[in-house]
Design a protein around this motif. Structure first.
Motif, mmCIF file in Angstrom:
data_model
loop_
_atom_site.group_PDB
_atom_site.id
_atom_site.type_symbol
_atom_site.label_atom_id
_atom_site.label_comp_id
_atom_site.label_asym_id
_atom_site.label_seq_id
_atom_site.Cartn_x
_atom_site.Cartn_y
_atom_site.Cartn_z
ATOM 1 N N LYS A 190 0.799 -1.224 0.000
ATOM 2 C CA LYS A 190 0.000 0.000 0.000
ATOM 3 C C LYS A 190 0.835 1.281 0.000
ATOM 4 C CE LYS A 190 -3.989 -0.037 2.270
ATOM 5 N NZ LYS A 190 -5.094 -0.319 3.220
ATOM 6 N N ASN A 191 2.142 1.151 0.077
ATOM 7 C CA ASN A 191 2.971 2.357 0.155
ATOM 8 C C ASN A 191 2.949 3.154 -1.146
ATOM 9 O OD1 ASN A 191 3.707 1.720 2.697
ATOM 10 N ND2 ASN A 191 5.649 0.749 2.117
ATOM 11 N N ILE A 192 2.718 4.445 -1.021
ATOM 12 C CA ILE A 192 2.733 5.311 -2.196
ATOM 13 C C ILE A 192 3.930 6.249 -2.095
ATOM 14 C CG2 ILE A 192 1.456 7.034 -3.534
ATOM 15 C CD1 ILE A 192 -0.099 4.425 -3.404
ATOM 16 N N LEU A 193 4.700 6.308 -3.182
ATOM 17 C CA LEU A 193 5.839 7.234 -3.209
ATOM 18 C C LEU A 193 5.430 8.477 -4.000
ATOM 19 C CD1 LEU A 193 8.950 7.881 -2.899
ATOM 20 C CD2 LEU A 193 9.222 6.792 -5.137
ATOM 21 N N VAL A 194 5.627 9.648 -3.386
ATOM 22 C CA VAL A 194 5.354 10.884 -4.115
ATOM 23 C C VAL A 194 6.677 11.621 -4.310
ATOM 24 C CG1 VAL A 194 4.141 13.082 -4.115
ATOM 25 C CG2 VAL A 194 3.030 11.055 -3.160
ATOM 26 N N VAL A 195 7.027 11.868 -5.559
ATOM 27 C CA VAL A 195 8.298 12.524 -5.853
ATOM 28 C C VAL A 195 8.041 13.992 -6.171
ATOM 29 C CG1 VAL A 195 10.393 12.442 -7.236
ATOM 30 C CG2 VAL A 195 9.077 10.346 -6.832
ATOM 31 N N GLY A 196 8.473 14.861 -5.296
ATOM 32 C CA GLY A 196 8.256 16.301 -5.477
ATOM 33 C C GLY A 196 7.338 16.838 -4.402
ATOM 34 N N GLY A 197 7.826 17.842 -3.675
ATOM 35 C CA GLY A 197 7.086 18.360 -2.517
ATOM 36 C C GLY A 197 6.469 19.715 -2.766
ATOM 37 N N GLY A 198 6.094 19.990 -4.006
ATOM 38 C CA GLY A 198 5.371 21.236 -4.268
ATOM 39 C C GLY A 198 3.887 21.049 -3.994
ATOM 40 N N ILE A 199 3.099 22.012 -4.505
ATOM 41 C CA ILE A 199 1.651 21.959 -4.288
ATOM 42 C C ILE A 199 1.080 20.608 -4.731
ATOM 43 C CG2 ILE A 199 -0.535 22.886 -5.129
ATOM 44 C CD1 ILE A 199 0.453 24.990 -3.506
ATOM 45 N N THR A 200 1.511 20.139 -5.922
ATOM 46 C CA THR A 200 0.963 18.884 -6.441
ATOM 47 C C THR A 200 1.329 17.718 -5.540
ATOM 48 O OG1 THR A 200 1.422 19.802 -8.632
ATOM 49 C CG2 THR A 200 0.738 17.508 -8.534
ATOM 50 N N GLY A 201 2.620 17.616 -5.239
ATOM 51 C CA GLY A 201 3.080 16.502 -4.427
ATOM 52 C C GLY A 201 2.458 16.519 -3.043
ATOM 53 N N MET A 202 2.390 17.699 -2.447
ATOM 54 C CA MET A 202 1.815 17.801 -1.104
ATOM 55 C C MET A 202 0.360 17.359 -1.122
ATOM 56 S SD MET A 202 3.402 21.512 -0.100
ATOM 57 C CE MET A 202 3.417 21.556 1.677
ATOM 58 N N THR A 203 -0.361 17.827 -2.140
ATOM 59 C CA THR A 203 -1.783 17.466 -2.215
ATOM 60 C C THR A 203 -1.949 15.970 -2.438
ATOM 61 O OG1 THR A 203 -2.170 19.617 -3.207
ATOM 62 C CG2 THR A 203 -3.960 18.039 -3.347
ATOM 63 N N ALA A 204 -1.138 15.410 -3.348
ATOM 64 C CA ALA A 204 -1.234 13.973 -3.620
ATOM 65 C C ALA A 204 -0.962 13.196 -2.336
ATOM 66 C CB ALA A 204 -0.247 13.582 -4.718
ATOM 67 N N ALA A 205 0.047 13.631 -1.582
ATOM 68 C CA ALA A 205 0.396 12.929 -0.342
ATOM 69 C C ALA A 205 -0.775 12.967 0.634
ATOM 70 C CB ALA A 205 1.635 13.567 0.278
ATOM 71 N N ILE A 206 -1.348 14.154 0.798
ATOM 72 C CA ILE A 206 -2.450 14.293 1.747
ATOM 73 C C ILE A 206 -3.640 13.428 1.328
ATOM 74 C CG2 ILE A 206 -4.176 15.934 2.599
ATOM 75 C CD1 ILE A 206 -1.920 18.061 2.537
ATOM 76 N N GLU A 207 -3.930 13.440 0.032
ATOM 77 C CA GLU A 207 -5.093 12.679 -0.453
ATOM 78 C C GLU A 207 -4.880 11.173 -0.292
ATOM 79 O OE1 GLU A 207 -7.943 13.794 -1.276
ATOM 80 O OE2 GLU A 207 -7.529 15.940 -1.471
ATOM 81 N N ALA A 208 -3.685 10.700 -0.683
ATOM 82 C CA ALA A 208 -3.434 9.261 -0.576
ATOM 83 C C ALA A 208 -3.454 8.831 0.886
ATOM 84 C CB ALA A 208 -2.102 8.909 -1.231
ATOM 85 N N ALA A 209 -2.849 9.653 1.737
ATOM 86 C CA ALA A 209 -2.809 9.323 3.164
ATOM 87 C C ALA A 209 -4.223 9.295 3.738
ATOM 88 C CB ALA A 209 -1.945 10.331 3.912
ATOM 89 N N ALA A 210 -5.046 10.250 3.292
ATOM 90 C CA ALA A 210 -6.409 10.315 3.816
ATOM 91 C C ALA A 210 -7.196 9.067 3.433
ATOM 92 C CB ALA A 210 -7.117 11.560 3.283
ATOM 93 N N ALA A 211 -6.792 8.438 2.317
ATOM 94 C CA ALA A 211 -7.490 7.220 1.893
ATOM 95 C C ALA A 211 -6.911 5.994 2.594
ATOM 96 C CB ALA A 211 -7.401 7.073 0.380
ATOM 97 N N GLY A 212 -5.943 6.215 3.459
ATOM 98 C CA GLY A 212 -5.408 5.103 4.249
ATOM 99 C C GLY A 212 -4.166 4.455 3.667
#
Ligand code: SF4
Ligand code: SF4
Ligand code: SF4
Ligand code: SF4
Ligand code: SF4
Ligand code: SF4
Lengths: 299, 207, 749
Positions: free
Chosen positions: C141-163
């Motif tokens: 289930k691990n998701i890797l997000v490469v890049g910590g800008g607006i896109t990456g931050m949002t993707a991280a938050i969304e994926a994490a929120a889905a568990g």
């Protein structure tokens, strides 16, 4: 049909001996037949028309209309204001809207009005006579009053500018309004819905100050009516009526045309169709006689 | 700094736009024009406009004060309201044109003998006298505005028209002596005078 | 279930099939020619009752292989969803009765068509096996997000929120990316009337508070090995430590970089400090600290500013970007409003040629700018003359004059460039260049390749392929974020220029896709477009000649090579297109339910009438993504198809083996029509390169035809879109006419 009572703003041009005195006569005849009672606004003044701006500016011009509305609200309280002239209707309604939107302007207008001992509230509706016909009487209502259908007449409905824009008749398009054609049909005549100069400007007040430029446009309006096989033109606006009717001699002279196209008011058509006399329909007020209408009226 | 230099610096400054906002009817709308050109394509006397409305709005924003205010373009407006019906940005273009015309006249920048400018003043003066327009006198003043000789010529040229109108009882020679009037004429005149004073007081000085 | 195979056929007589065809004869064909051990008829096979009949046979009679002779395989998919058996469909409705006229003289040929389709289906079924997952990977289930800008931050938050646990890797010392240092941003909420607060601090806080997100700052990816569901990723920090993490799916949100304005000497960039880019203006606004913005040269408060739109973008000039950044008009409106907010009576002019304010609030924001007295002038700037006061020369396009204005500061609205890794196909582009100019351009791209971002250990290169203008691959056929590397999704301005709101929407979508990919990989199922497919390619090592065609031609970089040089399939990277299968010269690659043999058997089992019967046979190989649906739709619309045609759906034209064509010709087919998707730069191929590969391979068919002494017109390859409802049948009918003209094939035995 219930009696309709309206506070009536006739406007300068419909006064006795003025350009659209015939409009007033026929409108009154039409209203009698439709059971519409017109209560003239006492001591009304000129609206400034569309040309008054040049001398009057903004506030003085708006104040003119505010005075009329104030008088109506004082004397014909609770009645909607109705005008037959497009410019009268437009100026009055515009003034009402502007004073409604702009608080400072509202105060300033009232400050001026108080000089004449008047107070402006701006609560009444301001309508054009054709709105009353279309919305309150309806096309079927008009049809039901017809005694002498204007059969065999082909009439170009020329709406012009100011009855049509910027307010217009609810539900109609600015580019191709239909109500005048429907009125023509309602009194038994043939309309020309595709008449392409329906909303073409006639020059308005500039017919006076820029006669050549305006007459060039007027020529187009008449030409298109001929092209469509019209017997006459009908219009709801006094300035349109006058501009399109009375310069035909001048246009003929300038352009070598042979125009002789009668231009009548919808109220004239209706008065005749409702069975009234040529005089009641003010057909004697035509500069270019509408002979075919006269024939029907005299039948 | 040379004049040219000052002019250049003034260019594309919003000072004239601000002046229009303050002193011209509906002038605060000028800045909202998005330059689509629909209005320019709508004027019935379009070919006679040296600067059609869209261009005038751009000239205002480009600070071309003299060019705008001494133009006779605004006076070509027939008040057809085509532009207002069509402008995608809802600009009250007709009124802005009227406002600009009035403002130019107020500042004395309107071209000499601009016929519509003259006519509109004559019209206003006429209506001020009695509170209602006296069409006969209006017509006569228009004919005689350029002097007696020209007036007779004008009147003769339109003689047939006048006769036609009289025959149809839509023009009355008796109007010359008196004619229609509001009853409370003095109240009416005081009211207009007051309105004029208020409007005058609202004009801001820009030059 | 027993190991024994049991074949059962079912013939539907509904939808008019019973009236148009002799069902008894079809049954006989299935059992006698097709060797079905049983065959049943039903008057409406897709009804609950009909389906139950089949289910019962599977459960009670141990049926392992099912042949359904009814409607198209694209109809009634839900009803005929039997997961435990190998399944094939003979298309008698859309394939036969709907495309043939219902008249007596056509009865015979119509029945022949139907019998052939039954023979084909049965033969195919004989060489199929029920597909099952390989079990190559389990759920990760691990998701890797490469890049910590607006896109990456949002993707991280969304994926994490889905568990789903997230590893967020950022090369800089702080999250926020390009926007992190901005004063304010374009508003994303009604009433869209003023620049909005920078969302980065709030996002940072949310990430800090999220136990499901691990942030790796000052870090880069030094190695990505494996496949979806079992990626092994090395994350290295600046200080030198490396951590290896196991990852299910990856989102690349490496963002953008500002265009280099040094290429704009005409605007005095670099000559005057008071000419800045939109990107640089943000720093000036932040430095103003709530006071008036000051110009860089002497710290004077800016009293007049001019924005030059499209500076170095939307232009064909050398060194300029040919494309528009999409947002820079809105950005200039936003920045013009900074001056209205901070600098009082500052004259603010935007010189634009075509103002584009996309998005829900774009038009409102434009109006807000106008309302705030920003002057919008339609004008094209030609030059900025440096000096104490800058002079901007431009053409006023409304007033039609060359003119100029003076100002304290000039802001250049420059474009956005993608922060992509090197294009794995850069070398290929050089090799394939059609002329010298193209070659030189491709060579320059190859030589100036940026450093790798993902460091993929793939046979086909370290990073995601590029689209136009160096943007990272995304959105191939019908799905955004989807790249040519399964389980790796690109999001945000690295895939196309976009604004913050779009980037955030993008991030959310990509997060969902990544989650889906990880889940699919865990179950051994394919991702889009054959979502859910359990079959996967395998190869027979003994036969392999190590020719490397499969490893090179796989459009998805799915196949690596082992130490010995044999191909190494990675099931979860594979899209199941079959391009490798079509590539293999020795035909050792196959799927359980789709192979050289399954199609070959269909080709061979069509009844080829003797020459004197004058009944030609035309083989149609139709891509199942576009051409086959187009034919189905044509059938629905009642378009006639020639009775000599026999249509076989293929996964992709890329999967077509040259042997099918040779075998068909040898077997006496008179014509062959292949239909695949559009294959040029604006490809429509669902597997990107499949259709193009097929076209390349088939260019060699001429030799075969030559050896057989056959006319070249007998084999033709067409590009067909799903909308070609009239054209697709016409192409088949055209071949029938061709055959009529040149005569039947002499190879009928
Ligand atoms: S508003 Fe109408 S005329 Fe103007 S660009 Fe759009 S479509 Fe064309
Ligand atoms: S109202 Fe005046 S400005 Fe507007 S279209 Fe008519 S003439 Fe032109
Ligand atoms: S139509 Fe309206 S927005 Fe368009 S140019 Fe004219 S005033 Fe401007
Ligand atoms: S839809 Fe298909 S299965 Fe159902 S009755 Fe028709 S042909 Fe048979
Ligand atoms: S070519 Fe297609 S089927 Fe073959 S490995 Fe690549 S993605 Fe899978
Ligand atoms: S294409 Fe076939 S022969 Fe060539 S390497 Fe791949 S599996 Fe081996």
């Amino acid at each position: 049909m219930a009696k309709i009572e309206l506070s009536f703003y006739p406007g300068c041009s419909s006064q006795k001996g003025a350009t659209s005195s015939n409009y007033l006569v026929s409108a009154q005849t039409m209203c009698e037949e439709l059971d519409i009672q017109l209560n003239e606004i006492p001591d009304w003044n000129c609206c400034g028309a569309s040309i008054g701006y040049g001398g009057g500016g903004e506030l003085p011009r708006l104040t003119l209309s505010a005075r009329n509305i104030a008088l109506s609200e004082e004397h014909n309280s609770g009645q909607e204001i109705v005008a037959t002239c497009a410019a009268c209707w437009l100026s009055t309604r515009e003034a009402k809207e502007r004073l409604h939107e702009d608080e400072q302007m509202f105060k300033d207008a009232n400050a001026a009005l108080s000089e004449a001992g008047l107070k402006y509230e701006g609560e009444s509706n301001v309508r054009h006579m054709v709105e009353v016909l279309v919305e309150d009487i309806g096309f079927d209502g008009i049809k039901s009053k017809v005694k002498k259908p204007l059969e065999g007449l082909k009439i170009a409905g020329y709406v012009g500018c100011q009855t049509n824009r910027p307010f217009g008749i609810a539900g109609e398009s600015f580019e191709n309004p239909q109500y005048l054609d429907k009125i023509v049909e309602s009194v038994g005549a043939d309309s020309i819905p595709t008449y392409e100069k329906k909303v073409q400007c006639c020059g308005g007040a500039l017919a006076f100050s820029e006669p050549e430029k305006s007459q060039e446009m007027i020529k187009g309006i008449i030409e298109a009516a001929y092209d469509n096989g019209a017997d006459m033109i009908v219009t709801p606006c006094p300035l349109c009526q006058a501009n399109v009717e009375i310069y035909q001699d001048n246009i003929n002279e300038t352009y070598g045309t042979k125009f002789n196209m009668p231009v009548v008011y919808y109220s004239t058509l209706m008065s005749v169709a409702f069975g009234r006399s040529a005089t009641d329909a003010a057909l004697n007020g035509q500069v270019i006689p509408a002979k075919k209408l006269e024939e029907i009226a005299n039948k | 700094m040379s004049d040219l230099n000052t002019a250049m610096i003034e260019k594309y400054r919003s000072s004239f736009l601000k002046e229009v906002e303050a002193n011209v009817e509906e002038g605060e709308w000028v800045k909202m024009c998005m330059q689509c050109g629909v209005c320019s394509g709508s004027c019935p006397l379009g070919k006679h406009w040296e600067h059609p409305p869209q261009e005038i709005f751009m000239m205002i924003r480009a600070g071309k004060r003299d060019d705008v205010l001494s133009s006779d373009s605004m006076w070509m407006c027939t008040s057809c309201y085509n532009c207002i019906a069509r402008c995608p940005r809802g600009l009250p273009i007709t009124h802005i044109m009227h406002g600009l015309a009035v403002y130019s006249k107020r500042l004395g920048l309107t071209p000499q003998k601009q016929p519509t400018a003259e006519f509109s003043q004559i019209f206003w003066d006429n209506l001020m006298k009695k509170g209602r327009v006296n069409e006969l006198k209006l017509g006569l003043s228009m004919y005689f505005k350029d002097g007696f000789g020209q007036g007779i010529k004008n009147a003769m040229a339109n003689q047939k028209l006048g006769q036609n109108m009289m025959k149809a009882k839509r023009m009355n020679a008796m109007e010359f002596f008196g004619g229609h009037s509001v009853k409370d004429l003095s109240g009416f005149q005081k009211m207009v005078k007051k309105a004029q004073e208020i409007e005058e007081g609202n004009i801001k000085d820009f030059k | 279930m027993a190991d024994d195979k049991k074949f059962a056929g079912y013939v539907c007589t509904g939808c008019g099939l019973g009236e148009r065809l002799d069902a008894g004869q079809l049954e006989t064909t299935a059992t006698r020619d097709g060797k079905m051990q049983s065959c049943k008829q039903h008057e409406m096979l897709c009804s609950a009752e009909g389906v139950q009949m089949i289910k019962d046979d599977i459960a009670n009679d141990d049926v392992t292989h099912v042949m359904i002779a009814a409607c198209s395989r694209r109809a009634k998919v839900e009803a005929f969803n039997f997961t435990d058996v190998a399944l094939t469909r003979a298309n008698l409705r859309e394939g036969v009765i709907w495309v043939r006229p219902d008249t007596d003289e056509n009865k015979e040929t119509t029945q022949e068509m139907a019998d052939d389709y039954i023979r084909m289906a049965c033969a195919e079924l004989k060489s199929m096996a029920k597909p099952s997952a390989s079990g190559e990977q389990s759920l990760n289930k691990n998701i890797l997000v490469v890049g910590g800008g607006i896109t990456g931050m949002t993707a991280a938050i969304e994926a994490a929120a889905a568990g789903y646990p997230v590893h967020l890797v950022e090369k800089n010392g702080a999250l926020g990316g390009a926007v992190g240092s901005y004063y304010k941003v374009i508003p994303t909420r009604s009433p869209y009337d003023a620049p909005a607060e920078n969302p980065v601090p709030a996002l940072s806080e949310a990430i800090e508070a999220d136990g499901n997100i691990t942030v790796h700052l000052n870090s880069t990816i030094t190695k990505t090995d494996g496949a979806p569901g079992r990626f092994s990723v090395d994350i290295a920090t600046e200080s030198g430590s490396t951590e290896t993490i196991s990852i299910g799916a990856i989102i690349q949100a490496s963002g953008w970089k500002p265009y280099d304005a040094n290429q704009l000497p005409e605007f005095a960039y670099g000559k005057s400090q008071d000419v800045v880019t939109n990107h640089e203006l943000e720093a000036l606004a932040v430095a103003a600290n709530g006071g008036p913005i000051k110009r860089p040269s002497d710290g004077k408060e800016v009293q007049s500013v001019c924005f030059i739109q499209n500076a170095g973008q939307c232009s064909d000039k050398d060194g300029h970007l040919t494309y528009f950044a999409g947002v820079t008009d809105l950005v200039s409106i936003k920045q013009a409003m900074y001056f209205k907010e901070l600098n009082g009576e500052c004259d603010t002019t935007i010189l634009f040629d075509n103002l584009r304010t996309p998005g829900a609030g774009g038009e409102d924001f434009y109006r807000a700018g106008q309302n705030a007295m920003v002057t919008f002038s339609k004008g094209i700037a030609s030059e900025v003359v440096p000096g104490d006061s800058l002079t901007v020369k431009f053409e006023d396009k409304i007033l039609n004059e060359q003119t100029e204005m003076a100002c304290d500061l000039v802001v250049l609205a420059t474009g956005m460039e993608p922060n992509s890794g090197p294009d794995p196909y850069a070398q290929l582009t050089v090799d394939m260049a059609e002329d010298e100019e193209e070659k030189a351009k491709a060579q320059a791209i190859l030589e100036n390749a940026p450093p790798s971002i993902l460091n993929l250990q793939y046979r086909q290169g370290t990073d995601l392929p590029h689209l136009k203008n160096g943007f990272t691959d995304s959105h191939f056929i019908c799905f955004p974020y989807e790249t040519r590397r399964t389980g790796i999704y690109s999001a945000g301005p690295v895939r196309r220029p976009m604004d913050i709101q779009q980037a955030r929407d993008d991030a959310t979508g990509a997060a969902l896709k990544a989650i889906q990919a990880a889940e699919n990989a865990g179950l051994g199922r394919a991702a889009h477009p054959r979502s859910g497919d359990l079959s996967f390619p395998s190869f027979r090592k003994e036969g392999c000649t190590q020719c490397k065609r499969c490893t090179v031609e796989c459009p998805f970089g799915a196949i690596n090579e082992d130490e010995e040089g044999y191909p190494m399939y990675n099931e979860s990277r594979c899209r199941r297109c079959g391009t490798c299968m079509g590539a293999c010269p020795v035909r050792v690659i196959s799927f359980e339910n789709y192979s050289v043999e399954t199609v070959n058997q269909q080709i061979k089992n069509v009844d080829i009438p003797e020459e004197w019967d004058e009944k030609p046979r035309i083989l149609v190989l139709a891509c199942e993504n576009d051409a086959y649906p187009a034919l189905d739709q044509a059938a629905q619309a009642g378009v006639e198809i020639n009775p000599w045609a026999r249509v076989i759906p293929v996964r992709c034209l890329g999967s077509v083996s040259l042997s099918w064509v040779t075998d068909a010709l040898n077997n006496g087919y008179d014509g062959i029509v292949m239909m695949g998707c559009r294959r040029d730069d604006d490809y429509q191929c669902h597997f990107v390169r499949g259709s193009a590969m097929a076209a390349e391979r088939m260019s060699k068919v001429g030799d075969t035809l030559d050896t057989l002494n056959l006319e070249p017109e007998r084999v033709i390859l067409h590009e067909v879109a799903i909308t070609d409802v009239e054209r697709a049948p016409q192409l088949i009918n055209d071949m029938a006419e061709t055959v009529e003209k040149i005569g039947l094939s002499p190879f009928k035995f």
